[in-house]
Motif scaffolding. Structure first.
Motif, mmCIF file in Angstrom:
data_model
loop_
_atom_site.group_PDB
_atom_site.id
_atom_site.type_symbol
_atom_site.label_atom_id
_atom_site.label_comp_id
_atom_site.label_asym_id
_atom_site.label_seq_id
_atom_site.Cartn_x
_atom_site.Cartn_y
_atom_site.Cartn_z
ATOM 1 N N SER A 15 31.071 -25.555 2.370
ATOM 2 C CA SER A 15 31.602 -26.596 3.249
ATOM 3 C C SER A 15 31.815 -26.061 4.660
ATOM 4 O O SER A 15 31.875 -24.838 4.880
ATOM 5 C CB SER A 15 32.932 -27.116 2.690
ATOM 6 O OG SER A 15 32.751 -27.672 1.403
ATOM 7 N N ALA A 16 31.960 -26.974 5.619
ATOM 8 C CA ALA A 16 32.227 -26.577 7.002
ATOM 9 C C ALA A 16 33.506 -25.749 7.064
ATOM 10 O O ALA A 16 34.510 -26.090 6.440
ATOM 11 C CB ALA A 16 32.346 -27.815 7.875
ATOM 12 N N GLY A 17 33.445 -24.639 7.817
ATOM 13 C CA GLY A 17 34.602 -23.766 7.964
ATOM 14 C C GLY A 17 34.781 -22.791 6.817
ATOM 15 O O GLY A 17 35.825 -22.134 6.726
ATOM 16 N N GLU A 18 33.772 -22.673 5.926
ATOM 17 C CA GLU A 18 33.885 -21.780 4.774
ATOM 18 C C GLU A 18 32.774 -20.733 4.774
ATOM 19 O O GLU A 18 31.764 -20.865 5.465
ATOM 20 C CB GLU A 18 33.813 -22.576 3.470
ATOM 21 C CG GLU A 18 35.023 -23.439 3.191
ATOM 22 C CD GLU A 18 34.965 -24.084 1.816
ATOM 23 O OE1 GLU A 18 36.001 -24.588 1.372
ATOM 24 O OE2 GLU A 18 33.870 -24.077 1.201
ATOM 25 N N LYS A 19 33.004 -19.717 3.943
ATOM 26 C CA LYS A 19 32.023 -18.659 3.718
ATOM 27 C C LYS A 19 31.976 -18.368 2.227
ATOM 28 O O LYS A 19 33.004 -18.288 1.564
ATOM 29 C CB LYS A 19 32.414 -17.396 4.498
ATOM 30 C CG LYS A 19 31.589 -16.163 4.161
ATOM 31 C CD LYS A 19 31.789 -15.025 5.148
ATOM 32 C CE LYS A 19 33.193 -14.517 5.260
ATOM 33 N NZ LYS A 19 33.314 -13.350 6.153
ATOM 34 N N LYS A 20 30.754 -18.199 1.704
ATOM 35 C CA LYS A 20 30.605 -17.834 0.298
ATOM 36 C C LYS A 20 29.564 -16.729 0.147
ATOM 37 O O LYS A 20 28.618 -16.644 0.935
ATOM 38 C CB LYS A 20 30.192 -19.043 -0.554
ATOM 39 C CG LYS A 20 31.291 -20.064 -0.764
ATOM 40 C CD LYS A 20 30.859 -21.151 -1.745
ATOM 41 C CE LYS A 20 31.978 -22.174 -1.952
ATOM 42 N NZ LYS A 20 31.565 -23.246 -2.901
ATOM 43 N N THR A 21 29.751 -15.912 -0.885
ATOM 44 C CA THR A 21 28.799 -14.865 -1.201
ATOM 45 C C THR A 21 28.327 -15.031 -2.637
ATOM 46 O O THR A 21 29.026 -15.601 -3.478
ATOM 47 C CB THR A 21 29.431 -13.466 -1.041
ATOM 48 O OG1 THR A 21 30.520 -13.343 -1.977
ATOM 49 C CG2 THR A 21 29.957 -13.252 0.358
ATOM 50 N N GLY A 22 27.140 -14.518 -2.904
ATOM 51 C CA GLY A 22 26.606 -14.590 -4.259
ATOM 52 C C GLY A 22 25.195 -14.052 -4.301
ATOM 53 O O GLY A 22 24.716 -13.430 -3.338
ATOM 54 N N PHE A 23 24.527 -14.273 -5.429
ATOM 55 C CA PHE A 23 23.153 -13.821 -5.599
ATOM 56 C C PHE A 23 22.236 -15.031 -5.705
ATOM 57 O O PHE A 23 22.531 -15.981 -6.440
ATOM 58 C CB PHE A 23 23.015 -12.939 -6.842
ATOM 59 C CG PHE A 23 23.577 -11.567 -6.655
ATOM 60 C CD1 PHE A 23 22.767 -10.523 -6.229
ATOM 61 C CD2 PHE A 23 24.921 -11.311 -6.879
ATOM 62 C CE1 PHE A 23 23.281 -9.249 -6.044
ATOM 63 C CE2 PHE A 23 25.451 -10.046 -6.702
ATOM 64 C CZ PHE A 23 24.631 -9.011 -6.282
ATOM 65 N N ALA A 24 21.135 -14.975 -4.958
ATOM 66 C CA ALA A 24 20.183 -16.079 -4.934
ATOM 67 C C ALA A 24 18.994 -15.758 -5.828
ATOM 68 O O ALA A 24 18.357 -14.705 -5.685
ATOM 69 C CB ALA A 24 19.709 -16.343 -3.508
ATOM 70 N N LYS A 25 18.681 -16.660 -6.739
ATOM 71 C CA LYS A 25 17.579 -16.488 -7.678
ATOM 72 C C LYS A 25 16.246 -16.820 -7.004
ATOM 73 O O LYS A 25 16.170 -17.737 -6.186
ATOM 74 C CB LYS A 25 17.798 -17.380 -8.889
ATOM 75 C CG LYS A 25 16.736 -17.289 -9.980
ATOM 76 C CD LYS A 25 17.130 -18.198 -11.140
ATOM 77 C CE LYS A 25 16.011 -18.287 -12.181
ATOM 78 N NZ LYS A 25 15.721 -16.989 -12.803
ATOM 79 N N VAL A 26 15.203 -16.084 -7.371
ATOM 80 C CA VAL A 26 13.861 -16.313 -6.840
ATOM 81 C C VAL A 26 13.022 -17.057 -7.882
ATOM 82 O O VAL A 26 12.588 -16.491 -8.895
ATOM 83 C CB VAL A 26 13.187 -14.982 -6.454
ATOM 84 C CG1 VAL A 26 11.736 -15.224 -6.030
ATOM 85 C CG2 VAL A 26 13.951 -14.301 -5.323
ATOM 86 N N LEU A 27 12.850 -18.346 -7.663
ATOM 87 C CA LEU A 27 12.007 -19.203 -8.491
ATOM 88 C C LEU A 27 12.259 -18.987 -9.982
ATOM 89 O O LEU A 27 13.403 -19.023 -10.434
ATOM 90 C CB LEU A 27 10.537 -18.992 -8.114
ATOM 91 C CG LEU A 27 10.165 -19.348 -6.657
ATOM 92 C CD1 LEU A 27 8.685 -19.102 -6.403
ATOM 93 C CD2 LEU A 27 10.534 -20.770 -6.311
ATOM 94 N N ASP A 28 11.175 -18.726 -10.735
ATOM 95 C CA ASP A 28 11.280 -18.618 -12.191
ATOM 96 C C ASP A 28 11.445 -17.182 -12.668
ATOM 97 O O ASP A 28 11.206 -16.871 -13.830
ATOM 98 C CB ASP A 28 10.027 -19.221 -12.842
ATOM 99 C CG ASP A 28 8.734 -18.553 -12.362
ATOM 100 O OD1 ASP A 28 8.791 -17.765 -11.388
ATOM 101 O OD2 ASP A 28 7.667 -18.833 -12.956
#
Length: 319
Positions: A15-28
């Motif tokens: 959301s606006a005014g927020e920050k998040k971290t994580g891991f992004a998956k690559v396709l399949d």
């Protein structure tokens, strides 16, 4: 431009005014890269920052990690997307250039292929899900584990959107680099983005498998100044007093054979046309190849390892 109430990158809904971290998956695939998504509290541009497309380029990776921690979403306009690092497999394996899973150099695979091997798919995801959403793209690099170079910036010279090319070149005036190189390459993450009309730059600093706080701080200062230039940060960009040397022509030499690499020059040494700059010998000491400068030039990059494989970069020089 409007405030983006929510944005979604790599499955992170922010959301606006927020920050998040994580891991992004690559396709399949089972491959995931670390991602920080920062959605500012005010309207503004979207800046994409990728680090570690080559896993052994440590100053840029650490700079991206620290910036991701330090940036306050309440104090910025627009969005900042940071990947740190892209090639996390190579980072943990402590190997240079390639993605261990398929042996490919991700930087040479753009714009990618969703039906290809893992490296092709990573390049495709970066192209379609990240670059194509950006208003400005910074791909930060450095000398790899067996490479060394002075701080410099590449800006693209090829692309149909001339305004985007000019905008990227204008941004180089706010980078603390010793050299500024206009690129005519059609491969590479930032070149691919530029060809499609996205203002893009590549910054280089450091190498030899090392990193220092000074290098990291210099990287962070450069990136923050680009953020000021883009009005993502509210301050006026800091003027760089010492302007970089413009390199109008560069030669990128790759090894024509495998063997032992012996440079005959030093980094930033000025050489004459026809001067020998290096040679490759076999493991019995027999000379296999010799390399000479085509013109009066300065050494901008060199491989520092003794071992060399055919087609690996060995040295770059330019006018």
């Amino acid at each position: 431009m409007n405030i983006k109430e929510t944005i979604n990158y790599g499955g992170l809904i922010v959301s606006a005014g927020e920050k998040k971290t994580g891991f992004a998956k690559v396709l399949d695939t089972d491959y995931n890269f670390p991602l920080t998504v920062i959605n500012g509290s005010k309207e503004g541009k979207t800046l994409l920052i990728t680090s570690g497309i080559h896993g052994g380029e440590y100053p840029c990776i650490e700079a991206a990690i620290e910036l991701a921690q330090e940036i306050d979403p309440q104090k910025i306009s627009g969005q900042i997307i940071i990947i740190h690092p892209v090639n996390i497999s190579a980072y943990y394996a402590r190997i240079s250039y390639i993605l261990p899973e398929d042996g490919k150099n991700i930087n040479r695979l753009f714009p990618g292929n969703p039906e290809g091997t893992l490296g092709d798919k990573i390049a495709y995801v970066l192209t379609t899900e990240y670059q194509d959403k950006a208003d400005f793209y910074l791909d930060i690099h450095g000398g790899d584990i067996h490479e060394y170079l002075p701080p410099y910036v590449y800006y693209p010279g090829i692309g149909e959107n001339k305004d985007a090319l000019a905008y990227a070149e204008l941004a180089t005036n706010f980078l603390n680099a010793k050299y500024k190189v206009k690129s005519s390459a059609t491969t590479g993450a930032y070149n691919s983005a530029a060809i499609r009309g996205i203002p893009s730059l590549l910054i280089e600093r450091g190498g030899r498998g090392l990193w220092s706080k000074e290098e990291v701080e210099n990287y962070k200062n450069d990136i923050k100044n680009i953020m000021r230039f883009l009005q993502i940060l509210p301050e006026t960009p800091i003027s760089i007093l010492e302007k970089p040397t413009l390199i109008t022509k560069a030669v990128y030499l790759d090894a024509t054979t495998s063997g032992c690499w012996y440079p005959c020059v030093k980094l930033e040494e000025r050489v004459k046309k026809g001067q020998k700059i290096g040679e490759i010998k076999d493991v019995f000491g027999k000379t296999l190849a010799e390399y000479y400068s085509d013109f009066d030039s300065i050494i901008l990059f060199m491989t520092t390892s003794l071992a060399i494989n055919k087609d690996d970069p060995i040295i770059t020089y330019g006018i």
